[in-house]
Write a protein that holds these residues in place. Structure first.
Motif, PDB file in Angstrom:
ATOM      1  N   ASP A 194       0.891  -1.214  -0.073  1.00  0.00           N
ATOM      2  CA  ASP A 194      -0.149  -0.096   0.021  1.00  0.00           C
ATOM      3  C   ASP A 194       0.843   1.271  -0.100  1.00  0.00           C
ATOM      4  O   ASP A 194       0.286   1.973  -0.613  1.00  0.00           O
ATOM      5  CB  ASP A 194      -0.880  -0.172   1.406  1.00  0.00           C
ATOM      6  N   GLU A 195       1.828   1.082   0.829  1.00  0.00           N
ATOM      7  CA  GLU A 195       2.980   2.363   0.916  1.00  0.00           C
ATOM      8  C   GLU A 195       3.447   2.496  -0.622  1.00  0.00           C
ATOM      9  O   GLU A 195       3.989   3.759  -0.723  1.00  0.00           O
ATOM     10  CB  GLU A 195       3.838   2.330   1.938  1.00  0.00           C
ATOM     11  N   THR A 196       3.759   1.470  -1.326  1.00  0.00           N
ATOM     12  CA  THR A 196       4.564   1.563  -2.478  1.00  0.00           C
ATOM     13  C   THR A 196       3.798   2.226  -3.409  1.00  0.00           C
ATOM     14  O   THR A 196       4.423   2.898  -4.468  1.00  0.00           O
ATOM     15  CB  THR A 196       5.251   0.058  -2.729  1.00  0.00           C
ATOM     16  N   HIS A 197       2.342   1.778  -3.559  1.00  0.00           N
ATOM     17  CA  HIS A 197       1.743   2.321  -4.728  1.00  0.00           C
ATOM     18  C   HIS A 197       0.746   3.433  -4.638  1.00  0.00           C
ATOM     19  O   HIS A 197       0.285   3.740  -5.659  1.00  0.00           O
ATOM     20  CB  HIS A 197       0.887   0.918  -5.067  1.00  0.00           C
ATOM     21  N   PHE A 198       0.517   3.948  -3.515  1.00  0.00           N
ATOM     22  CA  PHE A 198      -0.315   5.103  -3.477  1.00  0.00           C
ATOM     23  C   PHE A 198       0.417   6.364  -2.815  1.00  0.00           C
ATOM     24  O   PHE A 198       1.577   5.996  -2.386  1.00  0.00           O
ATOM     25  CB  PHE A 198      -1.466   4.728  -2.097  1.00  0.00           C
ATOM     26  N   SER A 250      -3.941   9.362   6.353  1.00  0.00           N
ATOM     27  CA  SER A 250      -4.311   8.263   5.531  1.00  0.00           C
ATOM     28  C   SER A 250      -2.994   7.354   5.388  1.00  0.00           C
ATOM     29  O   SER A 250      -2.479   6.835   6.262  1.00  0.00           O
ATOM     30  CB  SER A 250      -4.801   8.508   4.025  1.00  0.00           C
ATOM     31  N   THR A 251      -2.187   7.294   4.345  1.00  0.00           N
ATOM     32  CA  THR A 251      -0.952   6.431   4.001  1.00  0.00           C
ATOM     33  C   THR A 251       0.046   6.840   4.905  1.00  0.00           C
ATOM     34  O   THR A 251       0.389   8.223   4.644  1.00  0.00           O
ATOM     35  CB  THR A 251      -0.745   6.278   2.529  1.00  0.00           C
ATOM     36  N   PRO A 252       0.632   6.139   5.697  1.00  0.00           N
ATOM     37  CA  PRO A 252       0.603   4.795   5.855  1.00  0.00           C
ATOM     38  C   PRO A 252      -0.642   4.318   6.597  1.00  0.00           C
ATOM     39  O   PRO A 252      -1.080   5.130   7.744  1.00  0.00           O
ATOM     40  CB  PRO A 252       1.614   4.325   6.925  1.00  0.00           C
ATOM     41  N   CYS A 253      -1.413   3.186   6.242  1.00  0.00           N
ATOM     42  CA  CYS A 253      -2.576   2.890   6.858  1.00  0.00           C
ATOM     43  C   CYS A 253      -2.437   1.994   8.263  1.00  0.00           C
ATOM     44  O   CYS A 253      -1.592   1.506   8.476  1.00  0.00           O
ATOM     45  CB  CYS A 253      -3.542   1.953   5.984  1.00  0.00           C
ATOM     46  N   LEU A 254      -3.863   1.958   8.865  1.00  0.00           N
ATOM     47  CA  LEU A 254      -3.509   1.138  10.149  1.00  0.00           C
ATOM     48  C   LEU A 254      -3.491  -0.438  10.011  1.00  0.00           C
ATOM     49  O   LEU A 254      -2.947  -0.912  10.905  1.00  0.00           O
ATOM     50  CB  LEU A 254      -4.678   1.504  10.987  1.00  0.00           C
ATOM     51  N   ASP A 255      -4.274  -0.576   9.190  1.00  0.00           N
ATOM     52  CA  ASP A 255      -4.335  -2.231   9.027  1.00  0.00           C
ATOM     53  C   ASP A 255      -4.951  -2.483   7.753  1.00  0.00           C
ATOM     54  O   ASP A 255      -5.407  -1.731   6.706  1.00  0.00           O
ATOM     55  CB  ASP A 255      -5.379  -2.704  10.115  1.00  0.00           C
ATOM     56  N   VAL A 256      -5.202  -4.010   7.545  1.00  0.00           N
ATOM     57  CA  VAL A 256      -5.555  -4.326   5.997  1.00  0.00           C
ATOM     58  C   VAL A 256      -6.721  -4.950   6.424  1.00  0.00           C
ATOM     59  O   VAL A 256      -7.076  -6.206   7.022  1.00  0.00           O
ATOM     60  CB  VAL A 256      -4.376  -5.206   5.227  1.00  0.00           C
ATOM     61  N   LEU A 257      -7.793  -4.552   5.759  1.00  0.00           N
ATOM     62  CA  LEU A 257      -9.289  -5.062   6.192  1.00  0.00           C
ATOM     63  C   LEU A 257      -9.733  -6.085   4.840  1.00  0.00           C
ATOM     64  O   LEU A 257      -9.111  -6.154   3.787  1.00  0.00           O
ATOM     65  CB  LEU A 257     -10.276  -3.922   5.934  1.00  0.00           C
ATOM     66  N   ALA A 258     -10.429  -7.089   5.514  1.00  0.00           N
ATOM     67  CA  ALA A 258     -10.692  -8.133   4.499  1.00  0.00           C
ATOM     68  C   ALA A 258     -12.555  -8.347   4.351  1.00  0.00           C
ATOM     69  O   ALA A 258     -12.769  -8.437   3.139  1.00  0.00           O
ATOM     70  CB  ALA A 258     -10.539  -9.701   5.300  1.00  0.00           C
ATOM     71  N   SER A 259     -12.989  -7.872   5.381  1.00  0.00           N
ATOM     72  CA  SER A 259     -14.629  -7.869   5.311  1.00  0.00           C
ATOM     73  C   SER A 259     -15.266  -7.077   6.312  1.00  0.00           C
ATOM     74  O   SER A 259     -14.540  -6.260   7.250  1.00  0.00           O
ATOM     75  CB  SER A 259     -15.199  -9.144   5.500  1.00  0.00           C
ATOM     76  N   CYS A 260     -16.678  -6.893   6.465  1.00  0.00           N
ATOM     77  CA  CYS A 260     -17.252  -6.073   7.515  1.00  0.00           C
ATOM     78  C   CYS A 260     -18.703  -6.717   7.378  1.00  0.00           C
ATOM     79  O   CYS A 260     -19.181  -7.273   6.631  1.00  0.00           O
ATOM     80  CB  CYS A 260     -17.245  -4.547   6.801  1.00  0.00           C
ATOM     81  N   ASP A 261     -19.225  -6.208   8.609  1.00  0.00           N
ATOM     82  CA  ASP A 261     -20.625  -6.828   9.081  1.00  0.00           C
ATOM     83  C   ASP A 261     -21.123  -5.968  10.222  1.00  0.00           C
ATOM     84  O   ASP A 261     -20.609  -5.793  11.170  1.00  0.00           O
ATOM     85  CB  ASP A 261     -20.802  -8.321   9.137  1.00  0.00           C
ATOM     86  N   GLY A 262     -22.296  -5.221   9.904  1.00  0.00           N
ATOM     87  CA  GLY A 262     -22.827  -4.393  11.278  1.00  0.00           C
ATOM     88  C   GLY A 262     -21.886  -3.439  11.452  1.00  0.00           C
ATOM     89  O   GLY A 262     -21.733  -2.591  10.997  1.00  0.00           O
ATOM     90  N   ILE A 263     -21.600  -3.600  12.942  1.00  0.00           N
ATOM     91  CA  ILE A 263     -20.796  -2.404  13.480  1.00  0.00           C
ATOM     92  C   ILE A 263     -19.386  -2.874  13.014  1.00  0.00           C
ATOM     93  O   ILE A 263     -18.411  -2.159  13.747  1.00  0.00           O
ATOM     94  CB  ILE A 263     -21.142  -2.300  14.899  1.00  0.00           C
ATOM     95  N   TYR A 264     -19.005  -4.037  12.829  1.00  0.00           N
ATOM     96  CA  TYR A 264     -17.700  -4.547  12.788  1.00  0.00           C
ATOM     97  C   TYR A 264     -16.747  -4.444  11.427  1.00  0.00           C
ATOM     98  O   TYR A 264     -17.443  -4.759  10.207  1.00  0.00           O
ATOM     99  CB  TYR A 264     -17.620  -6.199  13.125  1.00  0.00           C
TER     100      TYR A 264
END
Length: 452
Positions: A37-41, A47-61
């Motif tokens: 992410d740091e290399t390409h954006f 924003s960049t650098p980002c906190l974490d890498v997300l995979a999914s979401c649901d409801g409040i999570y």
């Protein structure tokens, strides 16, 4: 010379605390993706650098690629009805099979229905609607329309306000992080202090926030040729809640001096404050309202302005003319969002939640001297941390520690002004989840209270 970072709009992504956060990440896959992410954006503040890498979401999570879940009390304010709301998702899926895109030269039924619905929800003659793909563009359209309606280009806004990141929006806004190093801004913008009674230039005046309204009139009279006052009805950063008297006075001033009152409700409309729109708490009618973020149901980028019917005077000008202006998908998502709020009594739920959160946060303030002030409405809350309640010195280091302690334990939120914990949970959150989140917060406050 070390670069200094402004903390008003959010936490600092290049601070030593952020470096400590990265040191806790042991998963090679996560580290690899963060490096990619740091290399390409292009890198940018907040924003960049980002906190974490997300995979999914649901409801409040939110869930990262290793399965860790965060209760999201930030959500960039698009998540009023939670992530992946099944009702909204199904409506959008169905529209994908029918008409996913509508060229500008044509209209479509969902867009017309949404425009009519927004007009029906507004008071008085706020009936004319124009859509945009994002809130920044909605601000731009409102400023253009104000110039045409009034024949005046000058605007008053608030210091530290945020109305979007385009050049015209940052010119009108008051947030340093977006204006610094940009060179000349659009001319004709005057800024005044926000109506803050805890701290600020008139905090010691003893007149509450009315002095800030009086200052608005002072600037209008001194400057002359002001066409519009652009302001967030209730700030979504440090969350100072204006009084009824303030808003009644502002409306009177704008009417008296023929200044358009443009309300930016992009982050806080659609139930966040316990009303569909925050201005409903004050019994006032704005001249133009800017909407966005949650309008797209947490799925589609969607924004709008709603203006008085008599302002339909710009037929010869392209106020917006965006490629995705009358998006069928965005319109369907917005209609589903509004239907869900109405069908599930979300506004009533938020007002009940407000009582619970208010009592819980007051209890925390009574027990932890680190908390200097608590203010909020609906499910929009700010907790201001101070090192000393008398001097009100900002507890910046402690606020950052609280944020990262909460992140470690699965609670994500934003820090504004360097020391204000800004809590904006999804409106569908359960009482059990609220209780769990506040316990995580309290544990973090205990840790931070031992920091000198």
């Amino acid at each position: 010379m070390a670069e200094t970072h402004n903390r008003t709009e959010g936490d600092i992504n290049l601070s030593s605390a952020r470096a400590d956060w990265y040191a806790l990440i042991k998963d090679p896959e996560t580290i690899s993706w963060l490096n990619e992410d740091e290399t390409h954006f292009l890198h940018q503040s907040l924003s960049t650098p980002c906190l974490d890498v997300l995979a999914s979401c649901d409801g409040i999570y939110l869930t990262d690629i290793q399965g860790k879940r965060y209760m999201d009390f930030h959500g960039n304010n698009v998540h009023q009805l939670g992530y992946r709301n099944p009702y909204i998702v199904e409506k959008v899926k169905a529209q994908l099979d029918i008409l996913p895109f509508s060229p500008r030269r044509y209209t479509n039924v969902p867009a017309i229905e949404l425009a009519k619905k927004l007009g029906d929800l507004m008071p008085g003659d706020l009936k004319r609607v124009l859509f945009a793909p994002g809130g920044t563009s909605a601000i731009s359209m409102a400023l253009k329309l104000a110039r045409i309606v009034t024949g005046k280009h000058k605007v008053i806004s608030l210091w530290d306000s945020f109305h979007g990141a385009s050049l015209d929006a940052i010119s009108a806004g008051g947030e340093l992080d977006f204006r610094k190093d940009m060179g000349p801004m659009l001319p004709g913008v005057e800024r005044i202090p926000p109506p803050m009674t805890y701290r600020g230039p008139f905090a010691a005046s003893g007149s509450g926030d009315l002095a800030y309204a009086d200052y608005l009139e002072y600037v209008i009279e001194k400057e002359g040729d002001i066409g519009a006052f652009l302001i967030e009805t209730i700030r979504n950063t440090d969350v100072q809640i204006p009084s009824q008297a303030y808003w009644q006075r502002v409306r009177e001033i704008c009417t008296k001096h023929e200044v358009l009152l443009i309300l930016d409700e992009i982050p806080i409309a659609f139930g966040r404050t316990g009303k569909m729109f925050a201005f409903e708490h004050y019994g006032i009618q704005p001249d133009i309202v800017c909407l966005g973020k949650g309008l797209g149901g947490g799925i589609m980028p969607m924004a709008a302005i709603v203006a008085r019917d008599s302002y339909n005077v710009a037929q010869g000008v392209s106020l917006g003319h965006f490629t995705h202006e009358k998006s069928p998908l965005g319109s369907v998502a917005a209609l589903a969002m509004l239907e869900y709020i109405e069908q599930n009594q979300i506004l009533e739920k938020v007002r009940e939640d407000e009582q619970f959160v208010s009592a819980a946060l007051q209890n925390l303030q009574d027990r932890y001297p680190l908390i200097g002030d608590v203010r909020g409405i609906g499910l929009l809350w700010g907790i201001e941390l101070v090192t000393d309640r008398e001097t009100k010195e900002k507890a910046v280091k402690q606020a950052e520690l609280v944020m990262y302690e909460c992140l470690k334990n699965g609670l994500s939120f934003k820090v504004s002004q360097g020391n204000v914990l800004q809590l904006s949970p999804p409106l569908i959150i359960t009482s059990k989840q609220l209780t769990e989140s506040l316990q995580i917060l309290e544990n973090a406050l205990i840790t931070a209270s031992g920091i000198v």
